[in-house]
Design a protein around this motif. Structure first.
Motif, PDB file in Angstrom:
ATOM      1  N   GLN A 279     -58.444  95.412  12.913  1.00 21.45           N
ATOM      2  CA  GLN A 279     -59.299  96.349  13.647  1.00 21.45           C
ATOM      3  C   GLN A 279     -58.930  96.384  15.128  1.00 21.45           C
ATOM      4  OE1 GLN A 279     -61.419  98.516  12.595  1.00 21.45           O
ATOM      5  NE2 GLN A 279     -62.553  99.104  14.427  1.00 21.45           N
ATOM      6  N   GLU A 280     -58.668  95.218  15.711  1.00 19.34           N
ATOM      7  CA  GLU A 280     -58.303  95.166  17.130  1.00 19.34           C
ATOM      8  C   GLU A 280     -56.957  95.835  17.377  1.00 19.34           C
ATOM      9  OE1 GLU A 280     -58.606  91.031  17.993  1.00 19.34           O
ATOM     10  OE2 GLU A 280     -60.799  91.076  18.219  1.00 19.34           O
ATOM     11  N   ASP A 342     -59.035  94.059  -0.131  1.00 22.14           N
ATOM     12  CA  ASP A 342     -58.415  94.700   1.027  1.00 22.14           C
ATOM     13  C   ASP A 342     -56.897  94.728   0.895  1.00 22.14           C
ATOM     14  OD1 ASP A 342     -60.633  95.296   3.150  1.00 22.14           O
ATOM     15  OD2 ASP A 342     -61.143  93.341   2.348  1.00 22.14           O
ATOM     16  N   SER A 343     -56.209  93.705   1.394  1.00 13.84           N
ATOM     17  CA  SER A 343     -54.744  93.716   1.355  1.00 13.84           C
ATOM     18  C   SER A 343     -54.216  93.732  -0.079  1.00 13.84           C
ATOM     19  CB  SER A 343     -54.191  92.503   2.112  1.00 13.84           C
ATOM     20  OG  SER A 343     -54.717  91.297   1.599  1.00 13.84           O
ATOM     21  N   HIS A 386     -67.369 101.852  11.582  1.00 14.02           N
ATOM     22  CA  HIS A 386     -66.938 102.308  12.902  1.00 14.02           C
ATOM     23  C   HIS A 386     -65.437 102.519  12.883  1.00 14.02           C
ATOM     24  CE1 HIS A 386     -70.798 101.746  14.847  1.00 14.02           C
ATOM     25  NE2 HIS A 386     -70.889 100.544  14.305  1.00 14.02           N
ATOM     26  N   SER A 387     -64.983 103.392  13.779  1.00 17.60           N
ATOM     27  CA  SER A 387     -63.560 103.652  13.920  1.00 17.60           C
ATOM     28  C   SER A 387     -63.037 102.856  15.120  1.00 17.60           C
ATOM     29  CB  SER A 387     -63.325 105.155  14.075  1.00 17.60           C
ATOM     30  OG  SER A 387     -61.962 105.474  14.136  1.00 17.60           O
ATOM     31  N   ALA A 388     -62.331 103.503  16.044  1.00 19.85           N
ATOM     32  CA  ALA A 388     -61.673 102.763  17.129  1.00 19.85           C
ATOM     33  C   ALA A 388     -62.427 102.788  18.444  1.00 19.85           C
ATOM     34  CB  ALA A 388     -60.269 103.322  17.345  1.00 19.85           C
ATOM     35  N   PRO A 399     -59.452  98.780   9.363  1.00 19.30           N
ATOM     36  CA  PRO A 399     -58.817 100.036   8.930  1.00 19.30           C
ATOM     37  C   PRO A 399     -57.784  99.825   7.831  1.00 19.30           C
ATOM     38  CG  PRO A 399     -57.782  99.291  10.936  1.00 19.30           C
ATOM     39  CD  PRO A 399     -58.871  98.282  10.630  1.00 19.30           C
ATOM     40  N   THR A 400     -58.136  99.074   6.790  1.00 18.47           N
ATOM     41  CA  THR A 400     -57.180  98.799   5.715  1.00 18.47           C
ATOM     42  C   THR A 400     -56.779 100.082   4.999  1.00 18.47           C
ATOM     43  OG1 THR A 400     -58.399  96.727   5.401  1.00 18.47           O
ATOM     44  CG2 THR A 400     -56.719  97.270   3.774  1.00 18.47           C
TER      45      THR A 400
END
Length: 543
Positions: A279-280, A342-343, A386-388, A399-400
């Motif tokens: 995310q970061e 996720d991954s 949330h987005s960026a 954001p996977t």
């Protein structure tokens, strides 16, 4: 709570600034329970402007004199500015948007109220059931069966009701295997590779713990996988964590498959970022893309420093490893990290795109997203909250799914004829995953969607995207069926920034976009010309 209780001011006069290249729009601004709309008035030539409030990621307000400005940063990376007459109206509208855009209730969200013309409730929800995928597998091999062990979601709350498992393993053994896997996510079939007779599976980590616990039924399940493949088949367990992270997980109850307990299986660690670091990275990339004053050296430094393209490389490399294991080594592949939501899904879905021509068609890709992300339990409600731009400290956001879409875009750029869909579909999926009038990406699992009656009370995104008027924007006019695997290059010079997404609101359209529309026109004209040619009956003599 009624929406009206959260609307402090219903309307005000305002001017909307939509970014570079878009003319300002002046008119009456109105706040409703789900939308922000601006009506330019009866004399204006512009259409009504509409924004889904769930699209707002963050809001900033400032006042000066007798007016104010509200800056809306949206989940699709747009930045909008509203200049509003009146200080009190500005503050009231800002508070209304903040309250309405942050409502967490699923059943009061817009998809439960959206009733577009031409669509009926229930349409397209039946397009991609697990049974449809199983029929394809059953035509290729009889070693697998469709199990409804999870019919009431009691075995695994994040799996769908039906899953594909080895025929030799009964439901009781599956239930015991589930108790040995985090979140109940026991190994299930993701893809059967007919040319090699091998399979791709996904699961979560085994709960071996510090005592190195074992589960006979889980071991039996993976033995049955190899027995159902081609003679002499072996298996690879692709763990998307580092060896050190997997070892630490064992101290807290997780762990990995012991080599002695799973003969024929070899473990490979391919660490991939997830959660907050991902995310970061997304946030830093968007910040860099939004700075229009920086020098080229500064831009390149920030692009490298955010590591987004490094995450793209990791994902594609791991997917290639899984795909190569199946096609070139003739091995079965099990993919998992910790939770397996996720991954793990990122790798299994990309591996299928690399190997399977059907997944690269419009219908096949939609089925892939539905099966490997939505039904497989990717928690969209948490990951895409949330987005960026959000000022809130990320908790579960990551954001996977966007990383998956970026990897697909890289495949389309390197193999421009092999995907039946274009960038338009990927952009649409990104937007709808974060904020949508359709119910497809609501909730975190099939269990939650059933509890909220999403399938009976909302419209499916696929029914909207498959309308004829939408297809022109989504299809690739140059598509030619490619029966071979497509092996992407992950060298630095081969991976590009997805400008069509990350720079779409800060730069004018690229010449390539105009060229794309011109190609469509050529293809359409050719089809019309060919369609107007007289056909010769097979019974008529040829000159």
């Amino acid at each position: 709570m009624e929406f009206s209780e959260l609307i402090r001011t219903g309307r005000a006069q305002a001017e909307l600034l939509r970014g570079p290249g878009a003319p300002p729009l002046r008119g009456t601004l109105c706040v409703t329970g789900h939308h922000l709309l601006l009506s330019p008035g009866p004399q204006a030539t512009s259409d009504l402007w509409l924004l889904l409030l769930r699209s707002v990621d963050s809001i900033e307000k400032r006042v000066a004199g007798d007016s104010g400005t509200i800056t809306l940063r949206c989940k699709d990376l747009r930045v909008l500015q509203l200049d509003i007459e009146g200080v009190e109206a500005t503050l009231d509208i800002a508070r209304s948007i903040e309250a309405l855009s942050s409502l967490e209730s699923v059943i009061t969200s817009f998809p439960f109220f959206y009733r577009p013309k031409g669509l009926r409730l229930g349409d397209a929800w039946h397009f991609h059931p697990p049974e449809h995928h199983y029929k394809r597998v059953a035509r290729e091999t009889n070693a697998w069966r469709l199990s409804e062990v999870n019919e009431d979601f009691s075995v695994c709350p994040s799996y769908p009701r039906a899953v594909i498992v080895p025929r030799a393993v009964d439901d009781d053994a599956l239930a015991r295997s589930a108790r040995f896997r985090q979140g109940g996510r026991f190994p299930v079939l993701s893809y059967h590779h007919a040319p090699s007779g091998t399979v791709l599976l996904r699961s979560s980590q085994p709960l071996t713990g510090p005592q190195k616990r074992r589960c006979a039924e889980d071991e039996e399940l993976l033995r049955a996988v190899l027995a159902g493949a081609r003679p002499g088949a072996r298996g690879f367990i692709v763990d998307t964590r580092s060896a050190q992270a997997a070892k630490q997980a064992r101290m807290t109850g997780g762990g990995t498959e012991a080599k002695a307990a799973y003969p024929g299986w070899k473990r490979l660690h391919r660490p991939m970022e997830r959660g907050r670091p991902l995310q970061e990275s997304f946030v830093r990339l968007v910040e860099a893309c939004g700075d229009l004053e920086q020098s080229m050296d500064r831009w390149l430094s920030r692009l490298e420093g955010c590591r987004w393209l490094a995450h793209v490389k990791e994902a594609l490399s791991t997917a290639c490893l899984a795909a190569q294991g199946m096609e070139r080594e003739g091995a079965c592949i099990l993919v998992h990290g910790a939770e397996g939501t996720d991954s793990t899904l990122l790798v299994t879905s990309l591996a299928q795109l690399i190997l399977d021509p059907l997944s690269r068609t419009m219908t096949g890709f939609q089925e892939l997203v539905e099966r490997e992300w939505i039904q497989a339990g990717h928690p969209f409600q948490l990951r895409c909250a949330h987005s960026a731009f959000s000022h809130a400290r990320p908790k579960h956001e990551a954001p996977t799914f966007l990383l998956f879409l970026d990897c697909v875009w890289q495949l389309g750029r390197q193999f421009p004829l092999s995907l039946e869909f274009g960038e338009g579909l990927l952009l649409a999926l990104f937007e709808h995953a974060y904020a949508s009038p359709f119910g497809t990406f609501l909730c975190n699992s099939e269990k939650e969607r059933c509890l909220c009656e999403v399938r009976t009370r909302t419209h499916s995104l696929w029914s909207g995207l498959n309308q004829p008027k939408e297809q022109r924007k989504l299809r690739n006019p140059l598509y030619v069926l490619n029966p071979l695997a497509i092996w992407p290059s992950v060298e630095p010079q081969s991976l590009r920034l997805w400008q069509g997404l990350f720079l779409r609101w800060t730069r004018p359209p690229e010449p390539s976009e105009a060229a794309w529309e011109k190609v469509w026109q050529i293809v359409t004209d050719k089809e019309k010309t060919e369609g107007s040619q007289p056909t010769v009956s097979a019974s008529e003599p040829q000159p």
